[in-house]
Design an enzyme around this catalytic site. Structure first.
Site, PDB file in Angstrom:
ATOM      1  N   ALA A  70       0.803  -1.230   0.032  1.00 10.59           N
ATOM      2  CA  ALA A  70      -0.214   0.039  -0.131  1.00 10.59           C
ATOM      3  C   ALA A  70       0.804   1.297  -0.076  1.00 10.59           C
ATOM      4  O   ALA A  70       1.837   1.327   0.712  1.00 10.59           O
ATOM      5  CB  ALA A  70      -0.945   0.049   1.205  1.00 10.59           C
ATOM      6  N   LYS A  71       0.590   2.183  -1.131  1.00  7.92           N
ATOM      7  CA  LYS A  71       1.327   3.484  -1.136  1.00  7.92           C
ATOM      8  C   LYS A  71       0.559   4.283   0.048  1.00  7.92           C
ATOM      9  O   LYS A  71      -0.243   5.208  -0.303  1.00  7.92           O
ATOM     10  CB  LYS A  71       1.351   4.161  -2.277  1.00  7.92           C
ATOM     11  N   THR A  72       1.063   4.174   1.352  1.00  3.20           N
ATOM     12  CA  THR A  72       0.373   5.153   2.428  1.00  3.20           C
ATOM     13  C   THR A  72       1.344   6.069   3.045  1.00  3.20           C
ATOM     14  O   THR A  72       2.401   5.757   3.172  1.00  3.20           O
ATOM     15  CB  THR A  72      -0.298   4.243   3.404  1.00  3.20           C
TER      16      THR A  72
END
Length: 308
Positions: free
Chosen positions: A158-160
Site C-alpha cells: 500500500a502506498k500510504t
C-alpha cells in the site's frame, strides 16, 4: 525540491484556489497517518502533453485504499478525468501529479470509521528528483540502518503516508552521511528498495530485482522497466537479493516516477562497476525516454491530456 504554486487544486469534486485547499488540524490524517497517495508525471512529449500510465497509477491508489478498507467516493474513471481536469485548469504542459485520499475531520481517535474519506489532486512543476546530473552520472547511495517492515506488520504493497515515516528516516540518514539516497534491507537482511524507489541489479547481462515479498511497493516504473527489458531480450529475475550483491553487481539503478531510471554509481562508497552508468541501464533509459519524451508509445501507456 520547492513546490511552485499553481492556480487550482481539485478537492472532493471541485477545483479550488491553491490557497483555499486546506484541512482541519484535527483531521484523522494529521494524527494517525491515514492517507493513501500516488505520484505520476505528465510529460511534454513530442506528440503533446501526456500522463504516463495513468490507469496503472489510479488502480494502485484504489488497491492501497482497499488494503485499509477505505472506500473512495469516486470511481477510477472519475479520478482519472479529475487528474486531467486539474492539469488543464492549471494549463500545465509538464508536471508532477499528486492524488491523495485521506481521512478528514470527524472524531479524534484511532477508530477511523466516523471520519470522512476525502480526495485531493495537486499538480506542480518538478524536475530531476535525485539531482540535476543524476540521470547522466549516477548517484552515491548507502545501505540504511533502518529496515523495511516485516511481513504482517505495515502493508508494504500500500502506498500510504504512514509508510513514509520510515522513508524519511532513511532519507535523513543518507543526507547526513553525504549520500543522495539510501537502500533498505528487509527483515531477512535482503535488499528491499530505496526510500521512494525500486532497485535493480545487472550481473552478466541478467537483470535482478527483489520480489514483493521483500517488503517493497509494486512500482509502476518497476513493472515498466521489467517489460521493456524483456522486450529487449534480457532475462529478468525477481528474486531475493543478498546485501553483498550490490557490491559485486555490474550495474545498479533505481526506478520510480520521481527517479525515473537513475543509475547508482556507488554503495557505501564502494564503486559499482566502473562507477559510471552501465550499458544496460543506458539502454533502458533510452527506451523509457523514447516513450515519455518523444511520444513513441507502442504500449498505449500515454494518456494525452489536451488532444483526446
Amino acid at each position: 525540491m520547492p513546490v511552485k504554486k499553481v492556480d487550482k487544486i481539485w478537492m472532493n469534486g471541485k477545483l479550488v484556489k491553491w490557497e483555499d485547499a486546506q484541512i482541519h488540524v484535527l483531521s484523522h490524517v494529521v494524527h494517525y497517518g491515514s492517507s493513501w497517495f500516488e505520484g505520476m508525471r505528465c510529460y511534454d512529449t513530442a506528440a503533446g502533453s501526456a500522463i504516463f500510465r495513468l490507469g496503472a497509477h489510479v488502480r494502485r491508489l484504489f488497491n492501497s485504499t482497499k488494503i485499509y478498507k477505505v472506500g473512495i467516493p469516486f470511481t477510477e474513471s472519475q479520478i482519472g478525468e479529475a487528474i486531467c481536469d486539474t492539469i488543464r485548469a492549471n494549463k500545465m504542459k509538464a508536471c508532477y501529479v499528486r492524488p491523495v485520499v485521506y481521512r478528514g475531520y470527524g472524531e479524534v481517535g484511532v477508530n477511523p470509521l466516523k471520519c470522512p474519506v476525502e480526495v485531493a489532486i495537486a499538480v506542480w512543476e518538478w524536475g530531476t528528483y535525485l539531482g540535476s546530473d543524476a540521470l547522466t552520472k549516477g548517484i552515491d547511495v548507502c545501505i540504511s540502518t533502518w529496515n523495511r517492515p516485516a511481513p504482517n506488520t505495515l502493508p508494504a504493497m500500500a502506498k500510504t503516508g504512514a509508510n513514509y515515516a520510515l522513508s524519511q528516516l532513511m532519507k535523513l540518514e543518507a543526507i547526513e552521511g553525504g549520500f543522495a539516497e539510501a537502500i533498505a534491507l528487509d527483515v531477512s537482511g535482503n535488499i528491499s528498495e530505496g526510500s521512494g524507489e525500486n532497485i535493480f541489479a545487472v550481473m552478466d547481462e541478467v537483470i535482478y530485482t527483489p520480489p514483493f515479498s521483500c517488503s517493497l511497493l509494486p512500482g509502476v516504473t518497476r513493472s515498466t522497466t521489467i517489460q521493456l527489458a524483456e522486450e529487449m531480450g534480457y532475462k529478468v529475475r525477481e528474486t531475493p537479493m543478498p546485501r553483498e550483491m550490490v557490491h559485486i553487481a555490474d550495474e545498479l539503478f533505481f526506478t520510480g516516477t520521481a527517479a525515473e531510471i537513475t543509475p547508482i554509481r556507488s554503495v557505501d562508497r564502494v564503486k559499482v562497476g566502473d562507477g559510471k552508468p552501465g550499458p544496460v541501464t543506458q539502454k533502458l533509459q533510452h527506451a523509457f525516454f523514447d516513450i515519455v519524451k518523444k511520444g513513441k508509445d507502442p504500449h498505449n501507456w500515454l494518456k494525452f491530456v489536451y488532444n483526446d
